[in-house]
Design a protein around this motif. Structure first.
Motif, PDB file in Angstrom:
ATOM      1  N   PRO A  98       0.831  -1.216   0.000  1.00 16.20           N
ATOM      2  CA  PRO A  98       0.000   0.000   0.000  1.00 16.20           C
ATOM      3  C   PRO A  98       0.859   1.257   0.000  1.00 16.20           C
ATOM      4  O   PRO A  98       1.867   1.345   0.708  1.00 16.20           O
ATOM      5  CB  PRO A  98      -0.813  -0.133   1.292  1.00 16.20           C
ATOM      6  CG  PRO A  98      -0.860  -1.609   1.554  1.00 16.20           C
ATOM      7  CD  PRO A  98       0.461  -2.144   1.076  1.00 16.20           C
ATOM      8  N   ALA A  99       0.447   2.198  -0.813  1.00 16.81           N
ATOM      9  CA  ALA A  99       1.114   3.498  -0.964  1.00 16.81           C
ATOM     10  C   ALA A  99       2.460   3.385  -1.666  1.00 16.81           C
ATOM     11  O   ALA A  99       3.176   4.386  -1.777  1.00 16.81           O
ATOM     12  CB  ALA A  99       1.294   4.203   0.371  1.00 16.81           C
ATOM     13  N   ALA A 149      -5.105   5.793  -4.250  1.00 16.77           N
ATOM     14  CA  ALA A 149      -3.743   6.023  -4.759  1.00 16.77           C
ATOM     15  C   ALA A 149      -3.069   7.176  -4.047  1.00 16.77           C
ATOM     16  O   ALA A 149      -1.884   7.115  -3.713  1.00 16.77           O
ATOM     17  CB  ALA A 149      -3.785   6.281  -6.262  1.00 16.77           C
ATOM     18  N   ARG A 150      -3.785   8.281  -3.853  1.00 19.74           N
ATOM     19  CA  ARG A 150      -3.249   9.467  -3.186  1.00 19.74           C
ATOM     20  C   ARG A 150      -1.941   9.930  -3.840  1.00 19.74           C
ATOM     21  O   ARG A 150      -0.984  10.299  -3.162  1.00 19.74           O
ATOM     22  CB  ARG A 150      -3.040   9.206  -1.693  1.00 19.74           C
ATOM     23  CG  ARG A 150      -4.302   8.919  -0.915  1.00 19.74           C
ATOM     24  CD  ARG A 150      -4.000   8.698   0.542  1.00 19.74           C
ATOM     25  NE  ARG A 150      -3.491   9.914   1.165  1.00 19.74           N
ATOM     26  CZ  ARG A 150      -2.914   9.968   2.367  1.00 19.74           C
ATOM     27  NH1 ARG A 150      -2.745   8.851   3.051  1.00 19.74           N
ATOM     28  NH2 ARG A 150      -2.493  11.106   2.856  1.00 19.74           N
ATOM     29  N   SER A 151      -1.931   9.929  -5.157  1.00 15.72           N
ATOM     30  CA  SER A 151      -0.775  10.424  -5.912  1.00 15.72           C
ATOM     31  C   SER A 151      -1.250  11.544  -6.825  1.00 15.72           C
ATOM     32  O   SER A 151      -2.391  11.516  -7.324  1.00 15.72           O
ATOM     33  CB  SER A 151      -0.131   9.308  -6.740  1.00 15.72           C
ATOM     34  OG  SER A 151      -1.026   8.826  -7.719  1.00 15.72           O
ATOM     35  N   TRP A 152      -0.373  12.517  -7.071  1.00 13.43           N
ATOM     36  CA  TRP A 152      -0.817  13.671  -7.849  1.00 13.43           C
ATOM     37  C   TRP A 152      -1.101  13.349  -9.310  1.00 13.43           C
ATOM     38  O   TRP A 152      -1.979  13.970  -9.907  1.00 13.43           O
ATOM     39  CB  TRP A 152       0.170  14.829  -7.694  1.00 13.43           C
ATOM     40  CG  TRP A 152       1.431  14.737  -8.468  1.00 13.43           C
ATOM     41  CD1 TRP A 152       2.620  14.248  -8.039  1.00 13.43           C
ATOM     42  CD2 TRP A 152       1.639  15.173  -9.816  1.00 13.43           C
ATOM     43  NE1 TRP A 152       3.560  14.332  -9.031  1.00 13.43           N
ATOM     44  CE2 TRP A 152       2.988  14.909 -10.131  1.00 13.43           C
ATOM     45  CE3 TRP A 152       0.829  15.753 -10.781  1.00 13.43           C
ATOM     46  CZ2 TRP A 152       3.528  15.199 -11.375  1.00 13.43           C
ATOM     47  CZ3 TRP A 152       1.368  16.048 -12.025  1.00 13.43           C
ATOM     48  CH2 TRP A 152       2.701  15.771 -12.313  1.00 13.43           C
ATOM     49  N   PRO A 153      -0.440  12.353  -9.976  1.00 13.62           N
ATOM     50  CA  PRO A 153      -0.857  12.039 -11.351  1.00 13.62           C
ATOM     51  C   PRO A 153      -2.294  11.517 -11.428  1.00 13.62           C
ATOM     52  O   PRO A 153      -3.022  11.829 -12.377  1.00 13.62           O
ATOM     53  CB  PRO A 153       0.157  10.979 -11.790  1.00 13.62           C
ATOM     54  CG  PRO A 153       1.356  11.212 -10.940  1.00 13.62           C
ATOM     55  CD  PRO A 153       0.808  11.625  -9.624  1.00 13.62           C
ATOM     56  N   THR A 154      -2.715  10.712 -10.436  1.00 10.72           N
ATOM     57  CA  THR A 154      -4.080  10.191 -10.450  1.00 10.72           C
ATOM     58  C   THR A 154      -5.086  11.303 -10.187  1.00 10.72           C
ATOM     59  O   THR A 154      -6.149  11.366 -10.812  1.00 10.72           O
ATOM     60  CB  THR A 154      -4.231   9.073  -9.410  1.00 10.72           C
ATOM     61  OG1 THR A 154      -3.101   8.211  -9.461  1.00 10.72           O
ATOM     62  CG2 THR A 154      -5.473   8.254  -9.667  1.00 10.72           C
ATOM     63  N   TRP A 155      -4.756  12.198  -9.246  1.00 13.89           N
ATOM     64  CA  TRP A 155      -5.616  13.358  -9.021  1.00 13.89           C
ATOM     65  C   TRP A 155      -5.658  14.248 -10.265  1.00 13.89           C
ATOM     66  O   TRP A 155      -6.706  14.817 -10.603  1.00 13.89           O
ATOM     67  CB  TRP A 155      -5.110  14.166  -7.826  1.00 13.89           C
ATOM     68  CG  TRP A 155      -5.534  13.631  -6.489  1.00 13.89           C
ATOM     69  CD1 TRP A 155      -4.761  13.025  -5.553  1.00 13.89           C
ATOM     70  CD2 TRP A 155      -6.864  13.668  -5.944  1.00 13.89           C
ATOM     71  NE1 TRP A 155      -5.502  12.668  -4.464  1.00 13.89           N
ATOM     72  CE2 TRP A 155      -6.801  13.055  -4.671  1.00 13.89           C
ATOM     73  CE3 TRP A 155      -8.086  14.140  -6.399  1.00 13.89           C
ATOM     74  CZ2 TRP A 155      -7.921  12.919  -3.856  1.00 13.89           C
ATOM     75  CZ3 TRP A 155      -9.206  14.005  -5.596  1.00 13.89           C
ATOM     76  CH2 TRP A 155      -9.118  13.404  -4.342  1.00 13.89           C
TER      77      TRP A 155
END
Length: 701
Positions: A98-99, A149-155
């Motif tokens: 995770p993460a 995901a908490r990642s900026w590409p996914t956001w």
């Protein structure tokens, strides 16, 4: 002494290029640690890039496959394949830490496959839903994956989907027009409101939305830039149209609050730069409204507008560079030189992620090892680190002012050749007398570019190839005096542009791809040799050649991408095969040069991987050339072109969809094979060639 970071090596070589470090000093720094990425940096960056790129290519392959709309496949088989791809991404995430990196890549792929599944359902069952409804459903359904995901590409993908939804709602063939909303001001307000909500969420909830290891301000800056774009468009229209007049005071209030907050409360040079650009655009629109639309005074209007653009951008560039200098001087004051070894070796400070924070730690190292005295350290500190986006904005403003000045002189209908010579002479004189002034450099850049453009347009209008050749020679001659790196790079680009303009369109398009590969090969060779030529007396010229060759190569690819496919499909291109073969050859040559010092086992494994990637890149030479430039710039620690080459690869991936040289089915198979190859290479790097020492830092990623 720990190994150099990518940003540190980039700054050291940047100083050497500008003559601030001599050969002996660079050699002493090289003796401390090689001025190149370490093995751990290669492993970490390679694992990260291959994992993310592999997931993206596999998801793109799914999209390409369903866009092919294979009639021979039953609809249930298509649905099973789409849900299978989505399930595979979910299983990959469940099997990952995770993460972790694989976790984020799998969830990013799941978010993309969700959109492909929705599009497939609409394609099969003809639901009658508008495109904006598809994007809205996609943005909502991908939220679980985005939150996990908490990642900026996914956001960023979710931000893109929501903006596409609003954009499609604003078009006349559906969306808000179905509900009788035809007021453009209302639709623009909707776009502004959406991105303002995104900015508020990223501003206040950035720590909750993103992992601790993820750079936290990208999403905030991108959403703020989109909101500011909507507000700027409204303000510009409000200067001319009464329906949008409410946006003018709103822009003034938002810009004022933004300057105060990001200057005094939370210093952010990028946000301040965005506000500066928006303010110049709106102020230019106000100036044009004040000057009026009298065509008899058109020359005067263009002169005044060009002078304002040059003056405003020059002043703002000076202001932003002073802010950057003040910021890293404060960082220097917080770094005690007596603790330089502890700061660097024991890593008592957070990881360096920007060039602004790199300077104090490098100067502390110089003092600790007696590489530079205090006076030289002060000179290096006063040499403000360059920001790539600020340089790009200065170049854009100079080109715009040059076009305005060129138009003004054309309207005057006087001795254009004399005007061109005067502009060039004044620009070069300013460079010679005031080359240390950022404001005068911007003014000189605009005048020099205006003179060259005017000269090229005059001679091009006469249709004399000899005159265009003379313009190219003059542009190259203007790189000889000591000016700025940006001026030299633009002059070289101007010389190449004049040369290509004299080539008939038929031959240019036939050879365009091949020319792009040639320039990329030249840029690759120069970046791979960067550590050797930075200490040469002609380092400034070589640096300008490397920058201009990189820019020209990618620009030619982008220009030719829209035409080459059509001409190839019609059978009008005879040399396209050279283009397809040249890109893999340059890729293999670059990879082989980088692999020359590795152990035999690693050489064989990575060489085989390079051959596979080169073979798969035969059908997408533009993407493969960007990948070649990525390898070279990472080895050279040139962060600006590293980012541009990676971004260029994703841009050409999108343009690859519209290429007519192959069917969508073949493209899908190629992308799927490339994605599997990159994921296998990521696994190989991580678990067979050596475990990366932790996650890569921001500049290594």
């Amino acid at each position: 002494m720990s190994t150099w970071r990518l940003a540190q090596v980039d700054q050291i070589l940047h100083w050497a290029e500008h003559g601030q470090l001599n050969v002996q000093q660079v050699a002493r720094l090289e003796a401390l640690e090689p001025l190149q990425p370490s093995r751990a940096a290669w492993l970490a960056a390679g694992t990260r890039f291959c994992t993310l790129a592999g997931a993206l290519l596999l998801a793109a392959a799914v999209v390409f496959f369903f866009a092919y709309n294979w009639d021979g496949m039953h609809r249930f088989a298509k649905l099973a394949l789409a849900t299978g791809a989505l399930a595979a991404c979910g299983l990959m995430a469940l099997a990952s830490r995770p993460a972790g990196l694989a976790w984020q890549a799998a969830l990013f792929g799941a978010a993309l496959c969700t959109g492909a599944l929705l599009a497939l359902i609409g394609q099969i069952y003809q639901t009658g839903a508008d495109i904006w409804e598809l994007f809205a459903a996609w943005a909502v359904l991908m939220l679980p994956f985005v939150l996990l995901a908490r990642s900026w590409p996914t956001w960023l993908l979710c931000l893109l989907a929501s903006n596409l939804c609003v954009t499609r709602m604003m078009v006349p063939d559906g969306g808000l027009w179905q509900f009788g909303v035809q007021d453009e001001a209302v639709k623009l307000a909707l776009w502004l409101a959406l991105n303002t909500l995104w900015w508020l969420a990223a501003w206040r909830g950035g720590r909750w939305m993103l992992n601790a290891s993820t750079p936290g301000r990208h999403l905030e800056r991108i959403s703020a830039a989109l909101a500011l774009t909507a507000l700027t468009v409204g303000a510009v229209l409000g200067v001319w149209e009464t329906h949008f007049v409410v946006y003018v005071p709103l822009f003034i209030a938002v810009a004022g609050a933004g300057f105060w907050y990001y200057r005094h409360q939370r210093l952010d040079i990028v946000m301040l730069g965005s506000l500066c650009v928006a303010s110049v655009v709106v102020a230019t629109s106000v100036l044009l409204r004040i000057l009026g639309d009298d065509w008899r005074a058109l020359s005067f209007i263009l002169f005044v507008t060009a002078a304002f653009v040059l003056g405003a951008t020059g002043y703002l560039a000076v202001w932003l560079k002073n802010l950057i200098r003040q910021q890293h001087q404060r960082d220097m004051a917080a770094t005690d030189p007596r603790n330089a070894d502890e700061v660097i070796d024991a890593k008592l400070v957070p990881r360096i992620t920007t060039r602004i924070n790199v300077v104090p730690h490098l100067l502390a190292t110089f003092r600790a090892h007696d590489i530079a005295d205090e006076a030289q350290c002060q000179r290096l500190a006063n040499l403000a680190p360059g920001a790539a986006w600020l340089t790009a904005l200065q170049a854009l403003a100079a080109w715009l002012a040059a076009l305005l000045l060129t138009g003004a002189f054309f309207v005057l209908d006087g001795p254009l050749l004399f005007f061109a010579v005067v502009l060039i002479a004044v620009g070069m004189a300013l460079f010679w007398r005031q080359r240390d002034s950022a404001f005068m450099n911007q003014l000189a850049l605009g005048l020099s570019m205006a003179g060259q453009l005017l000269l090229a347009f005059v001679w091009a209008d006469e249709s004399r190839d000899a005159h265009l050749f003379a313009s190219a020679v003059l542009a190259l001659a203007l790189t000889i005096p000591r000016t700025s790196l940006l001026h030299r790079s633009l002059c070289m680009a101007m010389a190449v542009g004049c040369g290509l303009y004299s080539v008939p369109d038929r031959y240019f398009l036939d050879w365009a791809g091949w020319l792009g590969v040639v320039f990329v090969a030249l840029a690759t060779a120069l970046w791979l040799a960067r550590r050797h030529w930075v200490v040469c007396p002609q380092a400034g010229y070589v640096a300008a050649l490397a920058h201009s060759a990189s820019f020209i190569g990618l620009a030619i690819f982008l220009l030719a991408q829209h035409y080459v496919g059509d001409l190839f499909y019609d059978g009008k291109l005879t040399h396209y095969g050279f283009y397809q073969w040249a890109a893999p050859l340059v890729w293999l040559a670059s990879a082989g040069w980088l692999l020359r010092a590795l152990p035999r086992r690693e050489q064989i494994v990575l060489a085989a991987a390079a051959v596979v990637v080169g073979a798969l890149g035969y059908g997408a030479p533009a993407m493969l050339s960007c990948l070649t430039l990525t390898l070279a710039t990472f080895y050279a620690c040139q962060r600006d072109w590293l980012v541009r080459s990676v971004a260029g690869a994703w841009v050409f991936l999108g343009l690859f969809y519209y290429s007519l040289t192959q069917t969508l089915l073949i493209k899908s198979a190629t992308l799927a094979a490339a994605g599997v190859a990159l994921l296998a290479l990521a696994w190989l790097i991580r678990y067979r060639l050596g475990e990366p020492s932790g996650e890569p830092s921001g500049e290594q990623a």
